[in-house]
Design a protein around this motif. Structure first.
Motif, PDB file in Angstrom:
ATOM      1  N   ILE A  32       0.864  -1.167  -0.091  1.00 43.22           N
ATOM      2  CA  ILE A  32       0.289   0.035  -0.135  1.00 43.22           C
ATOM      3  C   ILE A  32       0.980   1.330   0.136  1.00 43.22           C
ATOM      4  N   ARG A  33       0.135   2.122  -0.769  1.00 39.17           N
ATOM      5  CA  ARG A  33       1.167   3.313  -0.869  1.00 39.17           C
ATOM      6  C   ARG A  33      -0.028   4.517  -0.356  1.00 39.17           C
ATOM      7  N   PRO A  34      -0.119   4.825   0.866  1.00 43.27           N
ATOM      8  CA  PRO A  34      -0.956   5.994   1.098  1.00 43.27           C
ATOM      9  C   PRO A  34      -0.741   7.246   0.594  1.00 43.27           C
ATOM     10  N   PRO A  35      -1.732   8.069   0.139  1.00 44.67           N
ATOM     11  CA  PRO A  35      -3.071   7.786   0.348  1.00 44.67           C
ATOM     12  C   PRO A  35      -3.912   7.145  -1.016  1.00 44.67           C
ATOM     13  N   GLU A  36      -3.374   6.068  -1.484  1.00 38.40           N
ATOM     14  CA  GLU A  36      -4.025   5.741  -2.753  1.00 38.40           C
ATOM     15  C   GLU A  36      -5.084   5.073  -2.218  1.00 38.40           C
ATOM     16  N   SER A  37      -6.142   4.837  -3.241  1.00 33.13           N
ATOM     17  CA  SER A  37      -7.383   4.396  -3.119  1.00 33.13           C
ATOM     18  C   SER A  37      -7.362   2.700  -3.173  1.00 33.13           C
ATOM     19  N   VAL A  38      -8.484   2.030  -2.800  1.00 30.83           N
ATOM     20  CA  VAL A  38      -8.558   0.552  -3.116  1.00 30.83           C
ATOM     21  C   VAL A  38      -8.318   0.430  -4.727  1.00 30.83           C
ATOM     22  N   ALA A  39      -9.066   1.055  -5.450  1.00 30.66           N
ATOM     23  CA  ALA A  39      -8.807   0.965  -6.863  1.00 30.66           C
ATOM     24  C   ALA A  39      -7.585   0.968  -7.413  1.00 30.66           C
ATOM     25  N   ARG A  40      -7.210   2.314  -6.864  1.00 28.40           N
ATOM     26  CA  ARG A  40      -5.707   2.388  -7.617  1.00 28.40           C
ATOM     27  C   ARG A  40      -4.656   1.357  -7.126  1.00 28.40           C
ATOM     28  N   TYR A  41      -4.869   0.865  -5.947  1.00 31.08           N
ATOM     29  CA  TYR A  41      -3.857  -0.126  -5.432  1.00 31.08           C
ATOM     30  C   TYR A  41      -3.944  -1.440  -6.256  1.00 31.08           C
ATOM     31  N   PHE A  42      -5.295  -1.858  -6.446  1.00 33.36           N
ATOM     32  CA  PHE A  42      -5.326  -3.071  -7.113  1.00 33.36           C
ATOM     33  C   PHE A  42      -5.118  -2.912  -8.808  1.00 33.36           C
ATOM     34  N   ARG A  43      -5.528  -1.568  -9.432  1.00 30.97           N
ATOM     35  CA  ARG A  43      -4.944  -1.430 -10.769  1.00 30.97           C
ATOM     36  C   ARG A  43      -3.500  -1.442 -10.648  1.00 30.97           C
ATOM     37  N   ARG A  44      -2.770  -0.844  -9.776  1.00 28.93           N
ATOM     38  CA  ARG A  44      -1.314  -1.193  -9.637  1.00 28.93           C
ATOM     39  C   ARG A  44      -0.585  -2.501  -9.396  1.00 28.93           C
ATOM     40  N   LYS A  45      -1.322  -3.260  -8.602  1.00 27.73           N
ATOM     41  CA  LYS A  45      -0.704  -4.382  -8.365  1.00 27.73           C
ATOM     42  C   LYS A  45      -1.174  -5.608  -9.503  1.00 27.73           C
ATOM     43  N   VAL A  46      -2.262  -5.437  -9.944  1.00 29.02           N
ATOM     44  CA  VAL A  46      -2.680  -6.742 -10.957  1.00 29.02           C
ATOM     45  C   VAL A  46      -3.192  -6.060 -12.312  1.00 29.02           C
ATOM     46  N   GLY A  47      -3.038  -4.886 -12.667  1.00 26.34           N
ATOM     47  CA  GLY A  47      -3.447  -4.302 -13.698  1.00 26.34           C
ATOM     48  C   GLY A  47      -4.868  -3.968 -13.994  1.00 26.34           C
ATOM     49  N   ARG A  48      -5.204  -3.165 -14.807  1.00 21.34           N
ATOM     50  CA  ARG A  48      -6.483  -2.634 -15.128  1.00 21.34           C
ATOM     51  C   ARG A  48      -7.418  -3.799 -15.429  1.00 21.34           C
ATOM     52  N   GLU A  49      -6.928  -4.784 -16.355  1.00 24.48           N
ATOM     53  CA  GLU A  49      -8.212  -5.667 -16.790  1.00 24.48           C
ATOM     54  C   GLU A  49      -8.434  -6.506 -15.255  1.00 24.48           C
ATOM     55  N   ALA A  50      -7.442  -7.121 -14.470  1.00 20.87           N
ATOM     56  CA  ALA A  50      -7.739  -8.102 -13.346  1.00 20.87           C
ATOM     57  C   ALA A  50      -8.600  -7.197 -12.380  1.00 20.87           C
ATOM     58  N   TYR A  51      -8.345  -6.010 -12.401  1.00 22.67           N
ATOM     59  CA  TYR A  51      -9.228  -5.092 -11.271  1.00 22.67           C
ATOM     60  C   TYR A  51     -10.529  -5.042 -11.904  1.00 22.67           C
ATOM     61  N   GLY A  52     -10.768  -4.745 -13.201  1.00 22.28           N
ATOM     62  CA  GLY A  52     -12.109  -4.298 -13.581  1.00 22.28           C
ATOM     63  C   GLY A  52     -12.940  -5.454 -13.640  1.00 22.28           C
ATOM     64  N   ARG A  53     -12.290  -6.852 -14.071  1.00 26.16           N
ATOM     65  CA  ARG A  53     -13.138  -7.915 -14.276  1.00 26.16           C
ATOM     66  C   ARG A  53     -13.268  -8.857 -13.139  1.00 26.16           C
TER      67      ARG A  53
END
Length: 421
Positions: A125-146
């Motif tokens: 985690i990189r405060p103050p990032e959101s949950v959405a930004r965290y997951f997009r950074r960790k697994v990419g936009r596609e895995a986050y969105g799907r």
């Protein structure tokens, strides 16, 4: 010690039971004429219809409570091997049981699988990032969105774009997922590592009603609490439940929504009341449907960016043998405008979209619209919240939602109160 509990949802009821087991005196006040809070069960043409939570997990705290209430024979477990699905790219796609299945199944494109495989190399985690930004950074936009976006939104009823990662993710993933690999933490997807999902034969309301029967002498329904006042070293709980119109207690546990808690604290903790009054909530529309058939599995969530207003559906008919019943969900933080829709529009949308997705007819039964904590930026108001000694908050906004989590928190609060008695 005498504990006054305000709020007859599952947290307050579980706290009543846990205190009784420990020999601590308590009295619970509920303003409605029935207990259970958002846990609501009704019947339609002889069928069980849930208007709140559809199921929970048989985690150790839940199993203990079920056994102590002698409800084991009333349990209805989910069908073995039931899968959860995601609607993405024009059809339903199975969520893998094992986390590494995300890298081989058809939920993601080849490029999306490669990007998700890089997750162990990314930082926490990189405060103050959101949950959405965290997951997009960790697994990419596609895995986050799907996958991760729909599942998180379904868990919290909120919008991951507005949820602070540093506050929410420890509740969701635990220390392992926050500090190390997200995919390693996802081992909880595996059936062997997850407590089985279940409901009760007569519906989820079986649980709160059983607690209320067991501890009837400790519970007062139709007794709204109006205020809390200091009385020397004790507190007076003012209520509209008859004569006398107040109850003296040594400790107060508030298990109500944040707005109600704020009103109750005005006299004894005005600064805390102001903070709690600012916590935001979302409305989720729960629409049970009478259907001709349902696929095998738990149900489905909808990937982000899809055209449907339905956010997900529980296939009660196949999961628990609830003949002809499924439950659709609309609104929440991802689609807050739905809160303004009238009942007819909600019913029609849920039925039409079920038929369009599954190819079979659906008829709406009724609509419920529970309010759920948003877990968004307004939740920073809880940081450093100063409550007077002798007052405890125990509600959905103080921890994670879900029946299992609420029961676990009630046990923890009861243990602390008993130790100080």
């Amino acid at each position: 010690m005498r504990v006054g509990i305000i709020g007859g949802g599952i947290t307050g009821l579980a706290l009543t039971h846990a205190l009784a087991r420990r020999g601590v005196d308590s009295i619970l006040f509920e303003g409605a004429d029935d207990v259970g809070g958002v846990i609501r069960t009704s019947r339609h043409d002889g069928r069980v219809v849930e208007l709140g939570p559809q199921r929970t997990r048989l985690s150790p705290p839940v199993q203990r409570l079920v056994d102590e209430l002698e409800l084991r024979g009333e349990i209805l477990k989910a069908r073995p091997g039931a899968r959860l699905f995601i609607w993405a790219r024009g059809r339903l796609r199975a969520v893998p049981h094992r986390p590494r299945g995300l890298l081989t199944g058809d939920l993601l494109s080849p490029a999306g699988r490669v990007r998700a495989a890089l997750e162990p190399l990314t930082r926490g985690i990189r405060p103050p990032e959101s949950v959405a930004r965290y997951f997009r950074r960790k697994v990419g936009r596609e895995a986050y969105g799907r996958l991760f976006g729909p599942l998180i939104s379904a868990t919290f009823g909120s919008d991951p774009e507005t949820m602070p990662a540093a506050r929410v993710l420890p509740m969701l993933l635990g220390p392992l997922g926050v500090k190390r690999s997200l995919l390693a933490a996802a081992r909880r997807w595996e059936p062997a590592a997850t407590a089985p999902a279940f409901t009760f034969r007569a519906g989820m309301a079986t649980l709160p009603r059983a607690i209320a029967r067991r501890h009837a002498e400790r519970i007062r329904v139709s007794t709204p609490v109006e205020d809390i006042r200091r009385s020397g070293r004790r507190f007076e709980i003012g209520h509209a439940g008859g004569c006398p119109d107040s109850e003296a207690v040594d400790h107060v546990a508030i298990a109500t929504p944040a707005s109600a808690a704020a009103d109750l604290l005005r006299n004894v903790a005005p600064a805390a009341a102001d903070r709690l009054a600012g916590l935001r909530y979302h409305r989720v529309a729960v629409v049970p449907l009478e259907v001709e058939s349902a696929p095998e599995g738990f149900g489905f969530q909808v990937a982000l960016g899809e055209r449907w207003r339905t956010r997900g559906v529980t296939w009660n008919a196949s999961l628990f043998g609830r003949d002809g019943v499924c439950t659709a969900y609309l609104g929440g933080g991802l689609d807050p405008g739905v809160a303004a829709w009238d009942v007819a529009r909600l019913e029609q949308t849920a039925a039409d979209e079920y038929e369009a997705i599954h190819g079979v007819a659906a008829t709406p039964i009724r609509v419920a619209r529970p309010r759920l904590p948003a877990y968004d930026g307004s939740w920073t108001a809880l940081d450093g919240l100063d409550l007077p000694p002798g007052i405890t908050l125990a509600a959905g906004y103080t921890g994670r939602l879900g029946i299992s989590s609420r029961i676990a928190e009630a046990e923890s609060v009861a243990e602390g109160l008993a130790a100080g008695a």
